[in-house]
Enzyme design. Structure first.
Site: not given
Length: 537
Positions: A34, A36, A74, A87, A90, A104, A123, A213, A504
């Site tokens: 990607c 980014h 966490c 992250c 950071c 965050h 991402c 069917c 059918h």
């Protein structure tokens, strides 16, 4: 009665990630990753990423595992679990399940995070896990280093009591990468080639549960739709329904059953029950219409999975669910005033195109077998047989509405006679053509058995709104890229044998590019291209 076609260019897409799409083309994540990621690749990004993998993901030594157990919590709620992510910009750990890492990323505008369990890079702009060649290489290298470190503690001849103690958190086995010698052996092994070309995974019969069917033939067509298969086998559906009444969940289970490798016929009783629940007009053991079931199934699937993708819609139906991404097209209707020649244009979404046939009570546009439409898509004309292209030409021809259907013209500001013409504004990824063989009128109820020739490859360029505009401007020639975008290749044909009162349904489905099979409820047999093209459709 129903012919389904898939674009030639999209049929080999094997990626499990369907990125932003328009109605015609699918864009999948390229090996470059990607866009980014470029914001992260500055200064010593490689060394920083290696440290994260060494200390917080693979954890090869006992010391790093202890450090990970103590530090990986966490920073908002203190939890160790809930799909912890770190992250990349950071020192911050956050829960993915409780969306603490999402908060965050939004507040700090840090777009990338790493899954501390499996090592995947997420991402927040793309809203998905991404692939980047450089990052993937670093992840593999650090994973191999971790495995070597763990191997020193637990030799193969003295394995641990609990195998999980030996392996790192995440993948337990490295992927097999063949050597040059092994590649040569595979390339020259005829038995291996035979297994590859004659693979039958995904072929499975369906038990008829009593005049079902009509359902079985459509299910066979849907389960062999490549992009729909990729969606369900990649577990993309996020169900928010409280009860076990979600048709998308059942379809997901159905795909698992089809591609499990089992050869015995599947019994779709749960699917039938959900169809009866959500489409009451199809409930019961009476014979039903396959086309009616297709539309009802797409409608329920659309309603149950439209929350799976929170991204902005880019198709005429204002929905970005997988059903609309694959099956929805845009039909343009141009109404032209016969006095001032002003044009009023509307665009409506469609899931299928219903085509009138010669022999019906509606006037059919006579087309010459030797005309341009007969050679456009390479369709054969046996004794002047009608072709699918003929039906499409009639569908998109200008129609005079007459004095009994005058409209108020915005230019003349009065009611005037007009002409109406339908064209394709946007083509769907999978085009469904419905041949109207069942005729119901006040005086007549019958089945139309007119033979319609259809090709293995169909070019929809002449029926596009852009082609009409080019013809009006004297610019009929188009670029090769636009021309190829409108080409489809056949992958499923639904047939009906019998009369209007009883009959059918069977299906021809394409397993590989040149391999066709006939699905007759629980019985699946090999078929040829001629069998498919000679069928009634």
């Amino acid at each position: 009665r129903t012919v389904l076609c898939l674009p030639r260019e999209e049929e080999h897409v094997s990626s499990l990630k369907i990125r932003k799409t328009n109605v015609v083309n699918v864009t999948v994540m390229s090996p470059a990753g990607c866009p980014h990621v470029n914001g992260f690749k500055v200064d010593n990004w490689k060394q920083n990423l290696r440290v994260i993998y060494q200390c917080f993901v693979w954890s090869g030594s006992a010391e790093t595992r202890k450090r990970k157990a103590k530090s990986c919590v966490c920073h908002m709620c203190g939890a160790h679990l809930n799909r912890l992510h770190s992250c990349l910009y950071c020192v911050f750990f956050g829960c993915f399940t409780k969306k603490h890492i999402h908060e965050h990323a939004k507040n700090k505008r840090h777009n990338l995070a790493i899954d501390l369990l499996y090592g995947g890079i997420y991402c927040f702009v793309c809203q998905d896990y991404i692939y980047d060649k450089d990052m993937e290489q670093i992840a593999k290298e650090e994973q191999r280093k971790a495995w070597k470190l763990q191997g020193k503690f637990f030799p193969l001849f003295n394995p641990p009591v609990f195998p999980s103690d030996f392996y790192s958190v995440g993948e337990k086995y490295s992927s097999w990468e063949p050597t040059k010698r092994e590649l040569e052996l595979l390339r020259h092994n005829p038995k291996r080639r035979k297994m590859t070309t004659n693979c039958t995974i995904g072929l499975r019969g369906l038990i008829n549960l009593g005049n079902t069917c009509f359902m079985n033939c459509i299910v066979q067509a849907l389960t062999h739709t490549p992009l729909l298969r990729d969606f369900f086998l990649s577990d993309r559906h996020k169900c928010e329904m409280q009860s076990n009444s979600c048709l998308v969940c059942e379809m997901s289970q159905l795909f698992q059953e089809f591609y499990s490798g089992h050869r015995s016929p599947h019994i779709p009783f749960r699917l039938l029950h959900l169809v009866w629940t959500h489409a009451r007009h199809l409930a019961g053991y009476e014979q039903q219409d396959a086309h009616e079931f297709l539309i009802a199934a797409l409608d329920v699937l659309h309603r149950h999975c439209k929350d799976d993708n929170g991204k902005k819609a880019n198709n005429p139906n204002n929905c970005n669910c997988i059903i609309d991404q694959i099956f929805t097209g845009g039909l343009q209707s141009d109404v032209t005033c016969q006095v001032c020649h002003g044009v009023s244009t509307t665009i409506d979404p469609f899931w299928d195109i219903s085509l009138d046939l010669p022999g019906s009570s509606t006037p059919f546009w006579p087309l010459s077998p030797g005309g341009d439409g007969s050679t456009l898509n390479g369709e054969s004309h046996l004794s002047g047989a009608t072709t699918l292209t003929d039906c499409l030409r009639r569908f998109t021809r200008p129609e005079h509405l007459g004095s009994g259907a005058k409209i108020k013209c915005s230019g003349c500001h009065s009611y005037q006679e007009s002409t109406k013409q339908l064209t394709m504004k946007k083509l769907p990824i999978v085009a469904c053509f419905h041949l109207k063989r069942f005729e119901h009128s006040a005086k007549l109820r019958r089945k139309i058995i007119t033979y319609v020739s259809f090709p293995l490859e169909l070019d929809m360029t002449p029926f596009m709104a852009s082609s009409k505009e080019n013809r009006m401007n004297g610019q009929y020639q188009q670029s090769v890229d636009v021309f190829n975008d409108n080409k489809y290749s056949l992958f499923a044909v639904v047939n009906h044998q019998g009369t209007l009162e009883s009959g059918h349904y069977t299906t021809f489905i394409r397993q590989h590019m040149d391999q066709w099979f006939k699905c007759d409820d629980a019985i699946i047999t090999k078929a040829s291209n001629k069998d498919v093209l000679d069928s009634e459709g």
